[in-house]
Design a protein around this motif. Sequence first.
Motif, PDB file in Angstrom:
ATOM      1  N   GLY A 105      22.840 -15.234   8.440  1.00 61.52           N
ATOM      2  CA  GLY A 105      23.635 -16.448   8.515  1.00 61.52           C
ATOM      3  C   GLY A 105      23.890 -16.992   7.120  1.00 61.52           C
ATOM      4  O   GLY A 105      24.370 -16.294   6.231  1.00 61.52           O
ATOM      5  N   ALA A 106      23.551 -18.256   6.920  1.00 63.65           N
ATOM      6  CA  ALA A 106      23.763 -18.894   5.615  1.00 63.65           C
ATOM      7  C   ALA A 106      22.590 -18.668   4.666  1.00 63.65           C
ATOM      8  O   ALA A 106      22.613 -19.146   3.536  1.00 63.65           O
ATOM      9  N   GLN A 107      21.558 -17.944   5.116  1.00 64.13           N
ATOM     10  CA  GLN A 107      20.371 -17.743   4.285  1.00 64.13           C
ATOM     11  C   GLN A 107      20.269 -16.301   3.818  1.00 64.13           C
ATOM     12  O   GLN A 107      20.751 -15.368   4.483  1.00 64.13           O
ATOM     13  N   PHE A 108      19.629 -16.144   2.664  1.00 66.82           N
ATOM     14  CA  PHE A 108      19.277 -14.819   2.173  1.00 66.82           C
ATOM     15  C   PHE A 108      17.767 -14.677   2.260  1.00 66.82           C
ATOM     16  O   PHE A 108      17.034 -15.530   1.768  1.00 66.82           O
ATOM     17  N   VAL A 109      17.313 -13.609   2.915  1.00 68.44           N
ATOM     18  CA  VAL A 109      15.900 -13.445   3.232  1.00 68.44           C
ATOM     19  C   VAL A 109      15.378 -12.160   2.593  1.00 68.44           C
ATOM     20  O   VAL A 109      15.968 -11.092   2.752  1.00 68.44           O
ATOM     21  N   VAL A 110      14.277 -12.297   1.862  1.00 66.13           N
ATOM     22  CA  VAL A 110      13.532 -11.158   1.334  1.00 66.13           C
ATOM     23  C   VAL A 110      12.213 -11.093   2.093  1.00 66.13           C
ATOM     24  O   VAL A 110      11.445 -12.062   2.101  1.00 66.13           O
ATOM     25  N   GLN A 111      11.959  -9.973   2.734  1.00 68.53           N
ATOM     26  CA  GLN A 111      10.761  -9.832   3.567  1.00 68.53           C
ATOM     27  C   GLN A 111      10.080  -8.523   3.209  1.00 68.53           C
ATOM     28  O   GLN A 111      10.712  -7.460   3.206  1.00 68.53           O
ATOM     29  N   ALA A 112       8.775  -8.595   2.895  1.00 75.49           N
ATOM     30  CA  ALA A 112       8.026  -7.413   2.491  1.00 75.49           C
ATOM     31  C   ALA A 112       6.703  -7.372   3.236  1.00 75.49           C
ATOM     32  O   ALA A 112       6.149  -8.406   3.624  1.00 75.49           O
ATOM     33  N   SER A 113       6.211  -6.150   3.418  1.00 74.62           N
ATOM     34  CA  SER A 113       4.892  -5.934   4.026  1.00 74.62           C
ATOM     35  C   SER A 113       4.170  -4.887   3.183  1.00 74.62           C
ATOM     36  O   SER A 113       4.653  -3.764   3.029  1.00 74.62           O
ATOM     37  N   LEU A 114       2.994  -5.280   2.633  1.00 78.53           N
ATOM     38  CA  LEU A 114       2.255  -4.414   1.723  1.00 78.53           C
ATOM     39  C   LEU A 114       0.870  -4.141   2.299  1.00 78.53           C
ATOM     40  O   LEU A 114       0.120  -5.077   2.591  1.00 78.53           O
ATOM     41  N   PRO A 115       0.490  -2.874   2.466  1.00 82.39           N
ATOM     42  CA  PRO A 115      -0.840  -2.565   3.016  1.00 82.39           C
ATOM     43  C   PRO A 115      -1.930  -2.803   1.976  1.00 82.39           C
ATOM     44  O   PRO A 115      -1.755  -2.525   0.792  1.00 82.39           O
ATOM     45  N   ILE A 116      -3.071  -3.331   2.447  1.00 81.89           N
ATOM     46  CA  ILE A 116      -4.199  -3.579   1.535  1.00 81.89           C
ATOM     47  C   ILE A 116      -5.492  -2.957   2.053  1.00 81.89           C
ATOM     48  O   ILE A 116      -6.564  -3.259   1.558  1.00 81.89           O
ATOM     49  N   GLY A 117      -5.423  -2.101   3.052  1.00 81.67           N
ATOM     50  CA  GLY A 117      -6.626  -1.457   3.569  1.00 81.67           C
ATOM     51  C   GLY A 117      -7.228  -2.235   4.715  1.00 81.67           C
ATOM     52  O   GLY A 117      -6.762  -3.297   5.119  1.00 81.67           O
ATOM     53  N   SER A 118      -8.330  -1.700   5.240  1.00 81.98           N
ATOM     54  CA  SER A 118      -8.975  -2.314   6.403  1.00 81.98           C
ATOM     55  C   SER A 118      -9.702  -3.602   6.071  1.00 81.98           C
ATOM     56  O   SER A 118      -9.982  -4.411   6.935  1.00 81.98           O
ATOM     57  N   SER A 119     -10.043  -3.817   4.805  1.00 79.62           N
ATOM     58  CA  SER A 119     -10.741  -5.035   4.413  1.00 79.62           C
ATOM     59  C   SER A 119     -10.483  -5.305   2.959  1.00 79.62           C
ATOM     60  O   SER A 119     -10.121  -4.426   2.188  1.00 79.62           O
ATOM     61  N   ILE A 120     -10.669  -6.560   2.542  1.00 77.95           N
ATOM     62  CA  ILE A 120     -10.498  -6.967   1.151  1.00 77.95           C
ATOM     63  C   ILE A 120     -11.873  -7.195   0.550  1.00 77.95           C
ATOM     64  O   ILE A 120     -12.750  -7.829   1.139  1.00 77.95           O
ATOM     65  N   ASP A 121     -12.019  -6.650  -0.668  1.00 81.40           N
ATOM     66  CA  ASP A 121     -13.309  -6.785  -1.358  1.00 81.40           C
ATOM     67  C   ASP A 121     -13.666  -8.252  -1.541  1.00 81.40           C
ATOM     68  O   ASP A 121     -12.864  -9.061  -1.967  1.00 81.40           O
ATOM     69  N   SER A 122     -14.861  -8.590  -1.182  1.00 77.23           N
ATOM     70  CA  SER A 122     -15.296  -9.989  -1.242  1.00 77.23           C
ATOM     71  C   SER A 122     -15.591 -10.443  -2.664  1.00 77.23           C
ATOM     72  O   SER A 122     -15.846 -11.616  -2.898  1.00 77.23           O
ATOM     73  N   GLY A 123     -15.577  -9.535  -3.615  1.00 80.75           N
ATOM     74  CA  GLY A 123     -15.779  -9.905  -5.021  1.00 80.75           C
ATOM     75  C   GLY A 123     -17.208  -9.767  -5.466  1.00 80.75           C
ATOM     76  O   GLY A 123     -17.557 -10.084  -6.592  1.00 80.75           O
ATOM     77  N   ALA A 124     -18.132  -9.290  -4.628  1.00 82.05           N
ATOM     78  CA  ALA A 124     -19.525  -9.117  -5.035  1.00 82.05           C
ATOM     79  C   ALA A 124     -19.661  -7.932  -5.932  1.00 82.05           C
ATOM     80  O   ALA A 124     -18.910  -6.991  -5.885  1.00 82.05           O
ATOM     81  N   PRO A 125     -20.689  -7.888  -6.796  1.00 86.97           N
ATOM     82  CA  PRO A 125     -20.905  -6.738  -7.677  1.00 86.97           C
ATOM     83  C   PRO A 125     -21.138  -5.477  -6.896  1.00 86.97           C
ATOM     84  O   PRO A 125     -21.681  -5.481  -5.794  1.00 86.97           O
ATOM     85  N   GLU A 126     -20.764  -4.333  -7.523  1.00 82.48           N
ATOM     86  CA  GLU A 126     -20.909  -3.042  -6.825  1.00 82.48           C
ATOM     87  C   GLU A 126     -22.374  -2.773  -6.476  1.00 82.48           C
ATOM     88  O   GLU A 126     -22.671  -2.162  -5.451  1.00 82.48           O
ATOM     89  N   GLY A 127     -23.298  -3.220  -7.291  1.00 88.06           N
ATOM     90  CA  GLY A 127     -24.699  -2.919  -7.013  1.00 88.06           C
ATOM     91  C   GLY A 127     -25.168  -3.561  -5.734  1.00 88.06           C
ATOM     92  O   GLY A 127     -25.984  -3.034  -5.000  1.00 88.06           O
ATOM     93  N   GLU A 128     -24.641  -4.756  -5.446  1.00 90.09           N
ATOM     94  CA  GLU A 128     -25.039  -5.438  -4.207  1.00 90.09           C
ATOM     95  C   GLU A 128     -24.479  -4.708  -3.000  1.00 90.09           C
ATOM     96  O   GLU A 128     -25.111  -4.690  -1.937  1.00 90.09           O
ATOM     97  N   HIS A 129     -23.267  -4.094  -3.104  1.00 87.66           N
ATOM     98  CA  HIS A 129     -22.747  -3.337  -1.960  1.00 87.66           C
ATOM     99  C   HIS A 129     -23.564  -2.097  -1.704  1.00 87.66           C
ATOM    100  O   HIS A 129     -23.678  -1.652  -0.566  1.00 87.66           O
ATOM    101  N   ALA A 130     -24.111  -1.507  -2.751  1.00 86.44           N
ATOM    102  CA  ALA A 130     -24.902  -0.303  -2.568  1.00 86.44           C
ATOM    103  C   ALA A 130     -26.153  -0.607  -1.814  1.00 86.44           C
ATOM    104  O   ALA A 130     -26.689   0.251  -1.126  1.00 86.44           O
TER     105      ALA A 130
END
Length: 403
Positions: free
Chosen positions: A378-403
């Motif tokens: 119509g009178a609008q221009f729409v940009v629509q995107a979908s980006l995959p990020i995996g099954s979960s997002i890293d919570s930001g904890a150090p790698e040693g704690e995940h181990a």
Amino acid sequence: MIRPLSRTALILDIVGAALLFLVLTPTSVVFYGPTTGGTVIQGTSVGAVVVAGILMFGGVAIGRLSPGLALGAAWAGAIVQMLAGFGPLPIDLAILLVLYATSAWGTRRVLWWGFASTLVGGLVAAAYMVIVTGVTFGTGIGWEQLTGGVLLLIVSVLALGFAWVCGLLWRVVLRARSTREAQLQAESLAAEEQERVRIARDMHDIVAHSLAVVIAQADGARYAAATRPEMATEALGTIATTARSALSDVRMLLTQLRHRQGDGPQPTLADLETLFAQVRQAGVEPLVTVDPMPPGEPPGAIQLAVYRILQEALTNAIRHGDGTVHVHLAWLPERVDLQVRNTVSAEAAATAPGGHGLIGMRERAQLVGGSLQAEHRGAQFVVQASLPIGSSIDSGAPEGEHA
């Protein structure tokens, strides 16, 4: 001798030539019939006109397909007409159309054959009308006859030359159009290549560097975990192997995408507020909605893709919008959905954006495995995107704690 021509174009040429033949041939017969005399002569004359018409309009039918053969057919028809003793006829319009075809679509040699035919044909036509058909001027003798013959020569050459020059002008137009299309294609390819180089630089700065850090940390953790349970050591080894494989794939991708390598820090989600502030300073108010919020720290490549897509979409809104733009981000467990909507001005609504910015947004979305659509609604221009990020997002904890 034969040019590539679509079936539709060839059919149109044949049908057009046939219609002209059906209209102009009877006109020529009716116009010249009463001057031929008896029945036998009249029948012969009609046959000559028909044969000449078939040859000439046959040339018109194949004018675009084979201009050289068309020129030969037109000359054959003209010779038949002169042998039958006729002067100019309505069917001679076909000669003009064939001369147009020789200069518009013929090869360089055929082009000059057409030019020569213009000069020779004009001379032959003038001499034929004076000598054979008995065209006279004034008393028909001396200076008046010579002047009349020269006038006929000039008129004949101008008539034939006009058709040839019109075809030459169309040839110039077609060549200019072809050159312009080639230029636009080259510019598009150059823009795509430039965008690929920029994306490759961004991927190197974020993905390749991050993977190198992961490898170093995983190797260090594996050696430090020598006294820990065997399962932890095995898990750290798997992390290092997977990271090395990913780094190798990224380097191969960079080799295919880029010709040079750049450096420099890359924007993240934390820089979006600065981007929105710049947009407000340009006179456009972004209405931002983030629902749901990201549960943790998204991958660096996804942050960069979201930032760059928003940057280009907001730039389009500044250029073509009416002062307000709606931005919606939805951070789902496996993907992030992004939508930018803005009402476009009346001038911008007439032409859909299709420049280098859209190429960059699509390339960036595809490089991280996502998709992007940009369209008028119509009178609008729409940009629509979908980006995959995996099954979960890293919570930001150090790698040693995940181990």
